[in-house]
Design a protein around this motif. Structure first.
Motif, mmCIF file in Angstrom:
data_model
loop_
_atom_site.group_PDB
_atom_site.id
_atom_site.type_symbol
_atom_site.label_atom_id
_atom_site.label_comp_id
_atom_site.label_asym_id
_atom_site.label_seq_id
_atom_site.Cartn_x
_atom_site.Cartn_y
_atom_site.Cartn_z
ATOM 1 N N SER A 141 26.829 33.935 37.055
ATOM 2 C CA SER A 141 26.141 33.292 38.192
ATOM 3 C C SER A 141 26.786 33.678 39.515
ATOM 4 O O SER A 141 27.254 32.823 40.275
ATOM 5 N N ILE A 142 26.809 34.974 39.771
ATOM 6 C CA ILE A 142 27.484 35.517 40.951
ATOM 7 C C ILE A 142 27.041 34.809 42.233
ATOM 8 O O ILE A 142 25.856 34.578 42.462
ATOM 9 N N GLU A 143 28.039 34.472 43.060
ATOM 10 C CA GLU A 143 27.808 33.833 44.354
ATOM 11 C C GLU A 143 28.281 34.773 45.454
ATOM 12 O O GLU A 143 29.045 35.712 45.197
ATOM 13 N N ASN A 144 27.861 34.500 46.687
ATOM 14 C CA ASN A 144 28.287 35.332 47.819
ATOM 15 C C ASN A 144 29.802 35.371 47.954
ATOM 16 O O ASN A 144 30.377 36.384 48.339
ATOM 17 N N SER A 145 30.462 34.254 47.617
ATOM 18 C CA SER A 145 31.918 34.176 47.751
ATOM 19 C C SER A 145 32.650 35.097 46.771
ATOM 20 O O SER A 145 33.844 35.346 46.923
ATOM 21 N N ASP A 146 31.941 35.612 45.743
ATOM 22 C CA ASP A 146 32.565 36.509 44.762
ATOM 23 C C ASP A 146 32.673 37.940 45.278
ATOM 24 O O ASP A 146 33.326 38.780 44.661
ATOM 25 N N ASP A 147 32.034 38.222 46.398
ATOM 26 C CA ASP A 147 32.090 39.543 47.014
ATOM 27 C C ASP A 147 33.539 39.861 47.377
ATOM 28 O O ASP A 147 34.236 39.025 47.934
ATOM 29 N N GLY A 148 34.012 41.042 47.017
ATOM 30 C CA GLY A 148 35.376 41.398 47.392
ATOM 31 C C GLY A 148 36.012 42.416 46.464
ATOM 32 O O GLY A 148 35.351 43.076 45.667
ATOM 33 N N THR A 149 37.340 42.522 46.574
ATOM 34 C CA THR A 149 38.120 43.496 45.818
ATOM 35 C C THR A 149 38.769 42.827 44.614
ATOM 36 O O THR A 149 39.305 41.733 44.728
ATOM 37 N N TYR A 150 38.723 43.524 43.487
ATOM 38 C CA TYR A 150 39.327 43.031 42.250
ATOM 39 C C TYR A 150 40.212 44.129 41.687
ATOM 40 O O TYR A 150 39.761 45.243 41.452
ATOM 41 N N MET A 151 41.486 43.772 41.506
ATOM 42 C CA MET A 151 42.427 44.754 40.977
ATOM 43 C C MET A 151 43.055 44.226 39.704
ATOM 44 O O MET A 151 43.547 43.103 39.656
ATOM 45 N N CYS A 152 42.961 45.051 38.650
ATOM 46 C CA CYS A 152 43.681 44.705 37.434
ATOM 47 C C CYS A 152 44.946 45.570 37.410
ATOM 48 O O CYS A 152 44.941 46.709 37.869
ATOM 49 N N SER A 153 46.023 44.993 36.906
ATOM 50 C CA SER A 153 47.279 45.754 36.850
ATOM 51 C C SER A 153 48.084 45.334 35.627
ATOM 52 O O SER A 153 47.959 44.206 35.138
#
Length: 188
Positions: free
Chosen positions: A66-78
């Motif tokens: 249920s993607i929301e506008n606030s989920d917009d952004g950068t995601y880094m896995c490490s």
């Protein structure tokens, strides 16, 4: 940014941790200070995530429903074990495609077609009722004595069917002035 992904508002995003090798439970953050889940942990940080967030079955990928506008952004896995590596994905939340349906046009066309066919049946029935003795005899020979009554019944049934069909079409296809899924081919 290693990869850019676009996901429509309300859809589910699967953010891939594209690091090779055998590992599990990587750290997920925004590439700087906001930590979503620490490496090796199974519980998400409640300050930066919601119950919509989870991991894939192999624990490597991040799933946000249920993607929301606030989920917009950068995601880094490490990961630091068994090797040190990271992968960054930029998620862009887009608007879902707008529902385009020319329902006003359909609300005129389909009733007009239905009622014009009914009108044709009424005319043909009237013609049979007013027909001369030879025409009536021919009709009765082919269709039986009750042919004119059958035609009247057929007109009434067809009229009722057309009214129901038009109402059903309007309800199913153009509900809320918008094409329902699976019915959009009527409204392009």
């Amino acid at each position: 940014i290693d990869k850019n992904v676009k996901v429509a508002l309300g859809d589910t995003a699967i953010i891939i941790c594209n690091i090779t090798g055998g590992f599990s439970n990587p750290r997920w953050d925004d590439g700087s200070s906001k930590v979503y889940i620490s490496e090796g942990k199974t519980t998400f940080n409640t300050a930066t995530t919601t119950s919509r967030w989870s991991r894939s079955k192999d624990t490597k990928n991040l799933i946000i429903t249920s993607i929301e506008n606030s989920d917009d952004g950068t995601y880094m896995c490490s990961i630091t074990t068994p090797t040190t590596d990271s992968f960054t994905e930029k998620l862009t939340v887009t608007k879902p495609p707008e529902c385009k349906c020319d329902c006003d046009w359909h609300r005129i066309l389909w009733p007009a077609l239905s009622f014009s066919s009914i009108f044709a049946l009424i005319i043909s029935t009237s013609f049979v009722k007013q027909a001369g003795p030879k025409a009536k005899k021919l009709l009765i020979n082919y269709l039986g004595k009750q042919a004119p009554r059958y035609m009247i019944v057929w007109v009434v049934v067809s009229y009722a069917y057309s009214v129901i069909a038009v109402c059903f079409f309007d309800y199913q296809v153009c509900k809320n002035d918008c094409c329902e899924a699976g019915m959009a081919y009527f409204c392009k």
